[in-house]
Design a protein around this motif. Structure first.
Motif, mmCIF file in Angstrom:
data_model
loop_
_atom_site.group_PDB
_atom_site.id
_atom_site.type_symbol
_atom_site.label_atom_id
_atom_site.label_comp_id
_atom_site.label_asym_id
_atom_site.label_seq_id
_atom_site.Cartn_x
_atom_site.Cartn_y
_atom_site.Cartn_z
ATOM 1 N N ARG A 28 -8.513 -0.028 -30.363
ATOM 2 C CA ARG A 28 -7.563 -1.013 -30.892
ATOM 3 C C ARG A 28 -7.309 -0.607 -32.338
ATOM 4 N N PRO A 30 -5.420 -1.138 -35.881
ATOM 5 C CA PRO A 30 -4.594 -1.986 -36.735
ATOM 6 C C PRO A 30 -3.445 -1.153 -37.303
ATOM 7 N N TRP A 54 8.389 -0.172 -34.002
ATOM 8 C CA TRP A 54 7.834 -1.517 -34.018
ATOM 9 C C TRP A 54 8.988 -2.482 -33.856
ATOM 10 N N THR A 81 1.670 -2.386 -27.485
ATOM 11 C CA THR A 81 1.793 -3.006 -28.798
ATOM 12 C C THR A 81 1.390 -4.468 -28.698
ATOM 13 N N ARG A 82 0.690 -4.918 -29.706
ATOM 14 C CA ARG A 82 0.264 -6.319 -29.796
ATOM 15 C C ARG A 82 0.881 -6.875 -31.075
ATOM 16 N N GLU A 84 1.725 -9.838 -32.190
ATOM 17 C CA GLU A 84 1.112 -10.978 -32.879
ATOM 18 C C GLU A 84 -0.159 -10.593 -33.638
ATOM 19 N N ASP A 85 -0.849 -9.564 -33.173
ATOM 20 C CA ASP A 85 -2.093 -9.124 -33.826
ATOM 21 C C ASP A 85 -1.880 -7.925 -34.748
ATOM 22 N N MET A 86 -0.638 -7.411 -34.811
ATOM 23 C CA MET A 86 -0.298 -6.245 -35.632
ATOM 24 C C MET A 86 -1.236 -5.076 -35.347
ATOM 25 N N CYS A 87 -1.352 -4.763 -34.042
ATOM 26 C CA CYS A 87 -2.183 -3.630 -33.647
ATOM 27 C C CYS A 87 -1.631 -3.003 -32.370
ATOM 28 N N ASP A 89 -3.133 -1.245 -28.740
ATOM 29 C CA ASP A 89 -4.267 -0.960 -27.870
ATOM 30 C C ASP A 89 -3.995 0.321 -27.094
#
Length: 113
Positions: A28, A30, A54, A81-82, A84-87, A89
């Motif tokens: 994961r 960031p 992004w 892409t996540r 909401e978590d700005m990361c 996986d």
């Protein structure tokens, strides 16, 4: 769990330092999000080779090993892409053995197809 090594014809690449099973989370990462109005500065640097698209015309640099995975049209890993978590996986698409390079598909296709 991961290490960097030199890959002939590619430069640096991410290598599995342990076995991963299909579906397992590899990393994961960031992100540092680059606003659209700042992208023109990044385009003039080597960082252009390490960015992800992004949301809302932005780009991002993945920290950790995230921006160092090499491309393959037959990858053994994928990424999600996540927002909401700005990361991002990275997940195994198949079993990956210790010592094997981990690759992802950048979404580029020959002849723009």
């Amino acid at each position: 769990m991961l290490r960097i090594d030199y890959i002939n014809g590619k430069g640096r690449g991410v290598i599995a330092a342990k076995d991963f099973i299909k579906g397992e989370l590899i990393e994961r990462s960031p992100l540092i999000v680059i606003p659209y109005h700042e992208l023109m500065y990044i385009l003039k640097t080597i960082l252009i080779n390490y960015i992800f698209s992004w949301e809302s015309n932005q780009s991002a640099i993945a920290l950790g090993y995230g921006s160092l995975y090499n491309h393959s049209y037959h990858p053994n890993a994928t990424y999600f892409t996540r927002i909401e978590d700005m990361c991002i996986d990275f997940q195994a698409l198949e079993n990956i053995q210790e010592g094997q390079e981990i690759t992802i598909d950048y979404g580029w296709h020959p002849n723009g197809l």
